[in-house]
Design an enzyme around this catalytic site. Structure first.
Site, mmCIF file in Angstrom:
data_model
loop_
_atom_site.group_PDB
_atom_site.id
_atom_site.type_symbol
_atom_site.label_atom_id
_atom_site.label_comp_id
_atom_site.label_asym_id
_atom_site.label_seq_id
_atom_site.Cartn_x
_atom_site.Cartn_y
_atom_site.Cartn_z
ATOM 1 N N TYR A 144 13.235 -32.611 -8.563
ATOM 2 C CA TYR A 144 13.853 -31.816 -7.370
ATOM 3 C C TYR A 144 13.303 -32.660 -6.320
ATOM 4 C CZ TYR A 144 13.971 -28.144 -3.851
ATOM 5 O OH TYR A 144 14.637 -27.385 -2.681
ATOM 6 N N ASP A 239 9.535 -40.080 -4.528
ATOM 7 C CA ASP A 239 9.517 -39.003 -3.901
ATOM 8 C C ASP A 239 7.891 -38.219 -4.216
ATOM 9 O OD1 ASP A 239 9.262 -36.309 -2.909
ATOM 10 O OD2 ASP A 239 11.369 -35.610 -3.836
ATOM 11 N N LYS A 267 4.695 -31.565 2.376
ATOM 12 C CA LYS A 267 3.353 -30.576 1.765
ATOM 13 C C LYS A 267 2.116 -30.815 2.322
ATOM 14 C CE LYS A 267 6.202 -28.764 -1.708
ATOM 15 N NZ LYS A 267 7.306 -29.432 -2.507
HETATM 16 C C1 LIG Z 1 8.738 -29.454 -2.128
HETATM 17 C C2 LIG Z 1 9.535 -30.808 -2.602
HETATM 18 C C3 LIG Z 1 10.424 -31.031 -1.676
HETATM 19 C C4 LIG Z 1 10.955 -30.333 -0.768
HETATM 20 O O1 LIG Z 1 10.325 -29.880 0.227
HETATM 21 P P1 LIG Z 1 10.635 -28.829 1.297
HETATM 22 O O2 LIG Z 1 9.380 -29.144 2.244
HETATM 23 O O3 LIG Z 1 10.288 -27.655 0.466
HETATM 24 O O4 LIG Z 1 11.928 -29.278 1.941
HETATM 25 C C5 LIG Z 1 11.035 -32.398 -2.048
HETATM 26 N N1 LIG Z 1 10.701 -33.227 -3.298
HETATM 27 C C6 LIG Z 1 9.648 -32.863 -3.941
HETATM 28 C C7 LIG Z 1 8.945 -33.777 -5.174
HETATM 29 C C8 LIG Z 1 9.038 -31.481 -3.826
HETATM 30 O O5 LIG Z 1 7.984 -30.904 -4.654
#
Ligand SMILES: *Cc1c(COP(=O)(O)O)cnc(C)c1O
Length: 433
Positions: A144, A239, A267
């Site tokens: 994701y 990511d 995060k």
């Molecule tokens: C949570 C997440 C996102 C998206 O971040 P948001 O602050 O929810 O937009 C993107 N990449 C990874 C790996 C994530 O866990």
């Protein structure tokens, strides 16, 4: 447990917000029964509006590596807020944050702050396309990367949970520039490069996948991606929205010793406030406006109050914190694993540092197809049993449990005992059916 107030509030919320929530997984749709409505949190515990107390393993989905309402973070936020909430102009805090991000992650020579992980990924991809002059991106099924148009192809977590292969509302033109491979499968990546010679701008990957449940990279996978990307003049984007400052202070790239061209963060760097960041090689970041031709902006980007929460969080992340959360998570893994074994419940636990997922399958989980083999009904029953026992787990099989520095040995013991009882009930009801 009594959930009357939660039920009343959620019923009303469903009339005014799609699904009663502002982000899909919160609705508990994957496990049934409706969510509990949270009133407050301290350390490793949260309380719902009915006054029920839970040991929390969601931690706002990753940001709260220290725990809820940590005094130093709350103090930083309130002291900063006293001087104004936002100026839309440069501040000292932004420079401090840029230094704190780039020094433990040398691959990030330059960084830009944004307000979410979604925004960080969307912008990093724009930078990669602008830099390479190519359009296509390779991502991995089950990973994701936020909800921007091009990234909602075979994306994990909420998307997996609700069985939507591709989200509606995405023009074909976007989706066709997103190519997908299986996690841990370098041959698939090679095949995509062969079939799309000279057209691929970047490979984006969660260096440890955490949105199809936790899935670790096999030895050589991340190195292989680095080698292929360099050979093909494509960029490698890590990511690290979950793994950054989580697996180690320097993120997964420091653990696996692989250097990406661009990195996305979110995060933890916001400590519970809306913050994201992307950055990387100086020449690549040079394409970003106002220096370069790729436009990217944000009214609240680098917001001083949000940044203050992030800085206070990062400052607290001493090596001893990682030692503590990793060993608590290891204890949890061992306890869950032996409890499952005693009852004969088939589970596979994947753990990377302080994040872990217990899959209800006896087979190894190494990619999306193997994650999907999990018994979701068994997970749903287990989840409900745990909630009633005062353990708040991520309400989906395809998510990670997050252990924080506020968790205690007694939290872990309580969790293992509750799981042991839940396994017995799940196993017994299975025998009946
Ligand atoms: C949570 C997440 C996102 C998206 O971040 P948001 O602050 O929810 O937009 C993107 N990449 C990874 C790996 C994530 O866990």
């Amino acid at each position: 447990m009594d959930h009357k107030k939660s039920q009343r509030i959620f019923k009303q919320s469903q009339k005014l917000m799609p699904g009663g929530v502002n982000s899909p997984v919160r609705s508990f749709a994957a496990v049934g029964g409706g969510p509990v409505v949270i009133a407050r949190g301290t350390g490793s515990h949260i309380w719902d509006v009915d006054g029920n107390e839970y040991v929390d393993y969601v931690g706002s989905w990753g940001p709260l590596i220290l725990g809820h309402a940590m005094p130093q973070v709350v103090r930083a936020v309130s002291e900063t807020a006293r001087n104004g909430l936002s100026y839309g102009a440069p501040t000292r805090q932004e420079l401090a944050m840029a230094e704190m991000i780039t020094s433990p992650m040398p691959s990030m020579e330059m960084v830009r702050m944004v307000s979410s992980g979604t925004e960080a990924v969307m912008s990093a991809i724009r930078a990669a396309r602008a830099y390479t002059g190519k359009d296509k991106i390779i991502k991995f099924e089950g990973c994701y990367h936020g909800h921007s148009d091009g990234m909602l192809v075979k994306a994990g977590s909420g998307v997996l949970t609700f069985g939507v292969a591709d989200s509606a509302g995405i023009p074909e033109g976007y989706a066709k520039n997103t190519l997908t491979a299986q996690y841990n499968d370098l041959n698939g990546v090679e095949a995509l490069f062969k079939a799309n010679k000279g057209q691929i701008a970047a490979i984006i990957v969660e260096p440890v996948a955490a949105n199809m449940g936790v899935v670790l990279p096999k030895a050589g996978f991340l190195d292989g991606l680095r080698r292929i990307a360099s050979r093909e003049r494509a960029l490698l984007i890590f990511d690290e929205v979950i793994t950054g400052f989580r697996l180690a202070y320097g993120g997964a790239q420091s653990v696996y010793k692989v250097t990406p061209d661009l990195t996305c963060l979110g995060k933890i760097i916001g400590g519970g406030m809306p913050v994201g960041a992307y950055g990387g090689r100086q020449d690549v970041m040079g394409v970003i406006s106002p220096v370069g031709p790729a436009y990217q902006a944000g009214t609240l980007s680098g917001n001083p109050v949000a940044i203050a929460a992030g800085i206070a969080t990062l400052k607290a992340l001493k090596p001893s914190i990682y030692k503590k959360i990793d060993s608590l998570a290891a204890e949890l893994e061992d306890g869950l694993s032996s409890a499952a074994k005693r009852v004969g419940t088939p589970v596979t636990i994947n753990r990377a540092g302080s994040i872990l997922t217990m899959f209800f399958t006896s087979r190894q989980v190494v990619d999306y197809p193997s994650a999907k083999k999990s018994d979701l009904k068994a997970f749903g029953r287990y989840f409900r049993d745990m909630l009633e026992a005062g353990i708040y787990l991520p309400p989906s099989q395809f998510e990670a449990m997050f252990v924080s520095a506020s968790h205690t040995q007694s939290d872990i013991k309580k969790t293992i005992d509750a799981a042991s009882a839940a396994f017995k009930r799940t196993f017994a009801s299975k025998m009946d059916s």
